[in-house]
Design an enzyme around this catalytic site. Structure first.
Site, short mmCIF file in Angstrom:
data_model
loop_
_atom_site.label_atom_id
_atom_site.label_comp_id
_atom_site.label_asym_id
_atom_site.label_seq_id
_atom_site.Cartn_x
_atom_site.Cartn_y
_atom_site.Cartn_z
N GLY A 1 2.13 0.29 3.98
CA GLY A 1 1.09 0.13 2.97
C GLY A 1 1.70 -0.49 1.72
O GLY A 1 1.66 0.08 0.64
N SER B 1 -0.40 0.44 10.54
CA SER B 1 0.85 1.15 10.80
C SER B 1 0.62 2.52 11.39
O SER B 1 1.52 3.13 11.92
CB SER B 1 1.67 1.26 9.52
OG SER B 1 0.88 1.83 8.52
N ASP C 1 -3.48 6.14 0.28
CA ASP C 1 -4.88 6.49 0.04
C ASP C 1 -5.05 8.00 0.21
O ASP C 1 -4.72 8.54 1.24
CB ASP C 1 -5.74 5.74 1.06
CG ASP C 1 -7.20 5.76 0.70
OD1 ASP C 1 -7.64 6.72 0.04
OD2 ASP C 1 -7.91 4.82 1.09
N GLU D 1 0.84 -0.18 -8.50
CA GLU D 1 0.21 1.13 -8.60
C GLU D 1 1.04 2.03 -9.50
O GLU D 1 0.51 2.73 -10.36
CB GLU D 1 0.10 1.71 -7.18
CG GLU D 1 -0.84 2.85 -7.02
CD GLU D 1 -2.27 2.49 -7.32
OE1 GLU D 1 -2.69 1.37 -6.99
OE2 GLU D 1 -2.95 3.34 -7.90
#
Lengths: 405, 449
Positions: free
Chosen positions: A226, A283, A305, A382
């Protein structure tokens, strides 16, 4: 009131009473009771291409109405804004003369204004003026403006608008995608049948140019699951220049962005970044297809997430069952790094790792000594966003061990 | 069949494209409910069990009589189609499970249900550990559960146990579950072309976390697994059949693919009406003990294909095709026992649409396999006629439900099973418009003005 003042009202810089109605909502601008042409609707609505993008900046500016009754009687007739050349020039001159171009004008707004009201000369003029200013963003935006000019377009028709001309790196706004992607859906992207079918020459052309490799050394050792926009990969690539690393991402636009970014960096800094690559894959389903048993040294799960709802917990990328697979691809002694800004998720990931018999936590000393740990919260988009907002992060770093039974 | 229906809808002006697509998906769902008939044989051929739909039929070969199942829960033992049945290798236990989300464990001595386990989702595969202490079952979402059974002597009240999750394939239908001959490993195959070999721990209720290997190589869903025992390797060799028309042999310790046998191509040479472009799925696979032979049931093949496994060179090759003449018999399930020397086959289906008979089954057997021991006479495998089958007419009557069945229905049944398997296990490729159409019920998409 001249066009400039209209613009000023729009930008909220001046409070000018428009004779007639003072509009309460933008919608009053759309329906023109005078029958005059109103603003092109694309000014305030996201375009078709932007639909569904959660990250498109919302314009703070209210749309302009060029209805006749909005002008004062001092307006000269040639200031009446309609789609003629003269008025376009006038707007351009006004913009330049009052240095309003200092302010950060959103590119989309500029483009639409220019499409509707500015002629080619005016656009070039604004572009030239913008170049003088220091703000990189203004220059970028003006560059877009310039590309609308047909003669300039001809020269630049090979230039990719999604790539920034000066740095050669992709512009994020063209690669925006929904932040959430459903890992349960069976997307149709190619998946290698087995780890020996992974084409290394595609990912690392300079380091491993042969398509069918028979040698067994030099395998991928770091995997960023990710990887998002690739921040961690970029930082790790220079920190560990001898190690091959790969990012895995489910969203295809974002994967494209990372690909372009890596390619751009490879060109900009020759010899560097040849060890990093990205692949679009799910993945959670296909990790064993990419990596052999005990191949990886490090695995990264940065800001996954959270899937807050109880029924969606099964979609979380760290879960007791998936940890079996991650333990399979990690070497004994390999390390798994996780970090999140959501406290509940942080607790969940930590407890999953602690209750798994094949992982043990790293000690404080080891965490201090590891240079990668600091990158967890600073290297990615992020992470930087969290730091900007002053949020707290929760990390869990564990080592893969052989089970004791 | 489906395509012509959609064409009809398109020509009909009153039906919008939406209706056509909704109809097609409903049809797909109904097709998926067709359940193939299953057969399983007791390790020492004490009994034979056939499952058709929700009906579980067992015939005792020792006493030569039909068996009445004793189930304390009352009523029919299963409420919905049974999807998997298996005998334990020690012969004491039998397990059946299916769409009614119940896993029932039976004692083979008195045929009493000793345990009923409730599953959250429909069950697609079961396995019993070699020592008979654990029963594993897999659901359609990819989770394999385990239940422990302390030694039962059949007199205790049935326990309704709760299963613990053992391992999981992420979001993938598990098609087959097998224990290795030495009991060290549990092998699970799924619809995402993967076969996972996991170390079966001493305390399975805590989960099986150590993956031994992944056997990757199939290019379509894996449909069935079987083990060949080898004298020099206690874990044996794994043989798998898939939707890509291949049978593959694996070494489970390292996960390496030892050999691939392109079985589908051979079928097309034999069967003249196997003309579809789709791959012919391997429906079932069964090893015949002592012979190094593997019997393979393939869609559209009226009979079975025999493959020889050459252990020293670790290769597979097609030796023979045993055709069933005189009947349209496409086996849906195979079974064999360790000592009986027979290969049992069944064909049939339940919940057939468009037919008067909603469920049917037909049992046959093949004998005459060459034993690999020297001195044994050379034999040709031959399909036994009804009277030659052990148990004879009584067995057939019990297991089939009736003695003779209309032939045409069998072909329809075989077709229905084929479609059902394809719809369930092959990933659908949607065009962009269709994908957008399917998203119409999503409620999390941003509303555009």
């Amino acid at each position: 009131m001249n066009c400039l003042q209209t613009l000023a009202v729009v930008m909220g810089k001046e409070k000018v009473r428009i004779p007639g109605k003072t509009p309460a909502k933008p919608s009053t601008f759309f329906k023109s009771s005078t029958g005059n042409a109103t603003i092109d609707s694309s000014l305030f609505c996201p375009t078709k291409a932007d639909e569904g993008n959660m990250l498109v900046p919302i314009l703070r500016w209210r749309p302009i109405s060029f209805a006749k009754n909005a002008q004062s009687e001092t307006t000269k007739s040639n200031h009446q804004v309609d789609r003629t050349k003269a008025s376009g020039q006038q707007i351009a001159m006004d913009l330049l003369s009052t240095n309003l171009v200092h302010q950060e004008l959103p590119a989309d707004w500029l483009i639409n204004i220019s499409r509707n009201f500015l002629n080619n000369t005016s656009m070039s003029a604004i572009y030239q003026a913008c170049l003088k200013f220091k703000s990189k963003k203004v220059k970028e935006d003006a560059g877009k403006l310039n590309k609308l000019v047909p003669e300039n377009n001809m020269l630049q028709n090979k230039a990719n608008p999604t790539i920034n001309k000066s740095t050669g790196l992709p512009r994020k706004r063209f690669y925006r995608a929904r932040a959430h992607s459903n890992p349960l859906s069976d997307s149709h992207f190619p998946v290698p049948i087995s780890p020996s079918h992974v084409d290394y020459s595609l990912h690392y052309p300079q380091l491993l140019p042969l398509a069918n490799r028979t040698d067994t050394f030099n395998k991928i050792e770091f995997a960023d699951i990710g990887c998002g926009f690739g921040g961690l990969l970029i930082s790790l690539a220079t920190l560990f220049p001898e190690t091959l690393m790969i990012g895995m991402e489910l969203r295809d636009k974002v994967t494209e962005y990372v690909k372009e970014r890596i390619l751009g960096l490879r060109v900009a800094s020759p010899g560097q970044y040849q060890n990093a690559s990205v692949v679009r894959t799910n993945s959670m389903k296909y990790i064993p297809n990419y990596f052999e048993k005990g191949q990886l040294l490090k695995m990264f799960f940065l800001f996954p997430d959270p899937h807050f709802k109880e029924k969606n917990h099964r979609r979380r990328v760290i879960s007791p069952h998936l940890l079996d697979e991650y333990a399979y691809v990690l070497q004994v002694g390999g390390i798994i790094y996780t970090i999140t800004d959501v406290e509940e998720l942080g607790a969940w990931m930590k407890s999953c790792l602690q209750s798994h018999p094949m992982f043990e936590p790293l000690s404080e000393m080891e965490l201090e000594a590891d240079p990668v740990v600091k990158l967890l919260s600073s290297a990615t988009e992020e992470g930087q966003k969290v730091a900007r907002n002053g949020g707290q992060t929760f990390q869990a770093v564990f080592r893969r061990i052989t089970p004791s039974s | 069949m489906e395509d012509s229906r959609i064409e009809e809808c398109e020509h009909d002006n009153s039906n919008t494209q939406e209706d056509a697509q909704v109809e097609e998906s409903e049809q797909n769902n109904k097709d998926m409910e067709v359940a193939p008939a299953l057969i399983s044989v007791h390790p020492t051929q004490n009994s034979v069990a056939v499952a058709v739909g929700s009906d579980l039929r067992v015939f005792d070969l020792l006493d030569n009589c039909a068996v009445t199942l004793v189930d304390e829960s009352g009523g029919a033992s299963h409420n919905d189609s049974i999807r998997c049945i298996k005998y334990g290798t020690n012969g004491k236990l039998f397990v059946s499970a299916g769409d009614d989300k119940l896993v029932k464990v039976w004692s083979t001595d008195c045929w009493r249900c000793i345990s009923t386990v409730i599953s959250e989702k429909r069950v697609s595969a079961v396995a019993i550990s070699n020592d008979g202490l654990h029963v594993c079952f897999a659901d359609k979402f990819g989770v394999v559960w385990v239940v422990d059974l302390p030694g039962f002597d059949g007199t205790e009240a049935p326990l309704n146990k709760k299963a613990a999750p053992l391992l999981a394939h992420y979001c993938s239908i598990i098609t087959s579950l097998e224990f290795s001959p030495d009991g060290r490993f549990i092998v699970s195959a799924d619809r995402d072309f993967k076969i996972r070999v996991t170390v079966f721990p001493t305390k399975p209720l805590n989960g099986a976390h150590e993956i031994q290997s992944f056997c990757l190589g199939h290019t379509e869903f894996v449909s069935c697994l079987a083990f060949i025992s080898a004298p020099d390797s206690p874990q044996g060799f794994l043989v798998s059949g898939g939707g890509d028309s291949t049978v593959r042999m694996w070494d489970i310790i390292s996960g390496t693919l030892l050999d691939t046998c392109e079985v589908g191509a051979k079928v097309e040479l034999i069967e003249s009406d196997a003309t579809e472009a789709n791959c012919l799925t391997i429906t079932d696979i069964c090893t015949i003990p002592d012979c190094n032979l593997i019997a393979v049931a393939i869609q559209s093949l009226r009979g079975i294909m025999l493959l020889t496994c050459d252990l020293p060179s670790r290769t597979l090759s097609v030796t023979k095709v045993v055709s069933i003449t005189g009947e349209n018999f496409v086996p849906t399930s195979l079974g064999s026992s360790i000592s009986g020397g027979l290969l049992w086959m069944v064909t049939g289906a339940s919940k057939l649409r468009g037919s008067d008979i909603s469920s049917l089954s037909r049992v046959k057997a093949v004998s005459g396999f060459n034993k690999s021991s020297p001195g044994a006479p050379e034999q040709e495998p031959v399909v036994l006629i009804d009277t030659e089958i052990p148990g004879g007419a009584k067995l057939l009557e019990k297991l089939q439900g009736s003695m003779s069945i209309d032939e045409k229905v069998f072909l329809a049944a075989a077709d229905a099973v084929k479609t059902a398997m394809c719809n369930l296990l092959i990933k659908k490729q949607y065009t962009d418009e269709k994908r957008e159409f399917r998203k119409r019920t999503r409620n999390d998409k941003k509303n555009t003005q």
